[in-house]
Write a protein that holds these residues in place. Sequence first.
Motif, PDB file in Angstrom:
ATOM      1  N   ASP A 208      -2.571   6.574   5.887  1.00 43.83           N
ATOM      2  CA  ASP A 208      -2.581   5.121   5.713  1.00 43.83           C
ATOM      3  C   ASP A 208      -1.312   4.480   6.267  1.00 43.83           C
TER       4      ASP A 208
ATOM      5  N   THR B 116       1.663   4.715   1.151  1.00 41.72           N
ATOM      6  CA  THR B 116       1.293   5.556   2.276  1.00 41.72           C
ATOM      7  C   THR B 116       2.016   6.892   2.097  1.00 41.72           C
TER       8      THR B 116
ATOM      9  N   ASP C  15       0.367   0.182   6.161  1.00 41.47           N
ATOM     10  CA  ASP C  15       0.208  -1.058   5.412  1.00 41.47           C
ATOM     11  C   ASP C  15      -0.407  -2.118   6.328  1.00 41.47           C
TER      12      ASP C  15
ATOM     13  N   SER D  47     -14.753   5.325   3.743  1.00 42.64           N
ATOM     14  CA  SER D  47     -13.660   5.895   2.952  1.00 42.64           C
ATOM     15  C   SER D  47     -13.675   7.419   2.940  1.00 42.64           C
TER      16      SER D  47
ATOM     17  N   THR E 103       0.828  -1.202   0.000  1.00 41.87           N
ATOM     18  CA  THR E 103       0.000   0.000   0.000  1.00 41.87           C
ATOM     19  C   THR E 103       0.863   1.253   0.000  1.00 41.87           C
TER      20      THR E 103
ATOM     21  N   ALA F  78      -6.410   6.987   8.448  1.00 43.32           N
ATOM     22  CA  ALA F  78      -6.656   5.891   7.506  1.00 43.32           C
ATOM     23  C   ALA F  78      -7.690   6.362   6.486  1.00 43.32           C
ATOM     24  N   THR F  79      -7.419   6.125   5.199  1.00 39.22           N
ATOM     25  CA  THR F  79      -8.431   6.476   4.205  1.00 39.22           C
ATOM     26  C   THR F  79      -9.654   5.581   4.368  1.00 39.22           C
TER      27      THR F  79
ATOM     28  N   GLY G 138      -6.992   6.919  -1.573  1.00 41.38           N
ATOM     29  CA  GLY G 138      -7.060   5.541  -1.089  1.00 41.38           C
ATOM     30  C   GLY G 138      -7.410   4.581  -2.199  1.00 41.38           C
TER      31      GLY G 138
ATOM     32  N   SER H 182      -3.766   4.253  -3.611  1.00 36.77           N
ATOM     33  CA  SER H 182      -3.054   3.363  -2.693  1.00 36.77           C
ATOM     34  C   SER H 182      -2.358   2.200  -3.388  1.00 36.77           C
TER      35      SER H 182
ATOM     36  N   HIS I 279      -4.689  -0.895   4.993  1.00 33.38           N
ATOM     37  CA  HIS I 279      -4.599   0.558   5.160  1.00 33.38           C
ATOM     38  C   HIS I 279      -4.406   0.976   6.610  1.00 33.38           C
ATOM     39  N   MET I 280      -4.609   0.050   7.547  1.00 32.14           N
ATOM     40  CA  MET I 280      -4.591   0.461   8.957  1.00 32.14           C
ATOM     41  C   MET I 280      -3.900  -0.524   9.887  1.00 32.14           C
TER      42      MET I 280
END
Length: 193
Positions: A24, A11, A26, A137, A9, A53-54, A150, A185, A60-61
């Motif tokens: 964001d 970021t 990974d 989102s 991802t 986080a998107t 994202g 992302s 993403h989180m």
Amino acid sequence: MIKLKYGNTNTFFIHGNHGGLLVDTDYAGTLPAFYKAIKREGITLKEIHYVLATHYHPDHMGLIGQLTESGVRLLLIDAQKESVHFSDRIFDRDKLPYLPVSESEAAVISCAESRAFLFSLGIEGEILHTPSHSEDSVSLILDDGNCLVGDLEPMEYASDYSENEVLKRDWKNILSFNPKTVFYSHRPETTVT
């Protein structure tokens, strides 16, 4: 804005005049790679004041719990509150080194409050609710023309989803800010013409 790639991802770190924002993280288990990536870019953990986080899908989180335990504060948009623990069961199932997110110390704001909040960090822009990918989102629109979306479906594919009114509305809203470059992302950034 610095793009960090240490897993699957993209970021981003945005250095404001009064604080840094990480957008964001990974997947869980990528913390050592994250530390190497920020070191390579000359970023210290102390410079990261907030993480956003998107959306709360696992890729993403996955590091948010560990980062907040290390002193980074979670920036949580109110539209995301119901989704914060969406990935807990996935990380538990996969037996990954994951620390669940604790939203008790988060800075919870609405999108309408985001411009003032970002300004307090010395960042000019705002956060938009863009729910066509997932209900939680969000996208970050910076006044310098950079736009972080994202996993939003790329705008060039929007015509393939002609029945998706939410996606059309998301892109209409984003494009109203006249972005110059859109950062995704999982794909290369694109220039808006």
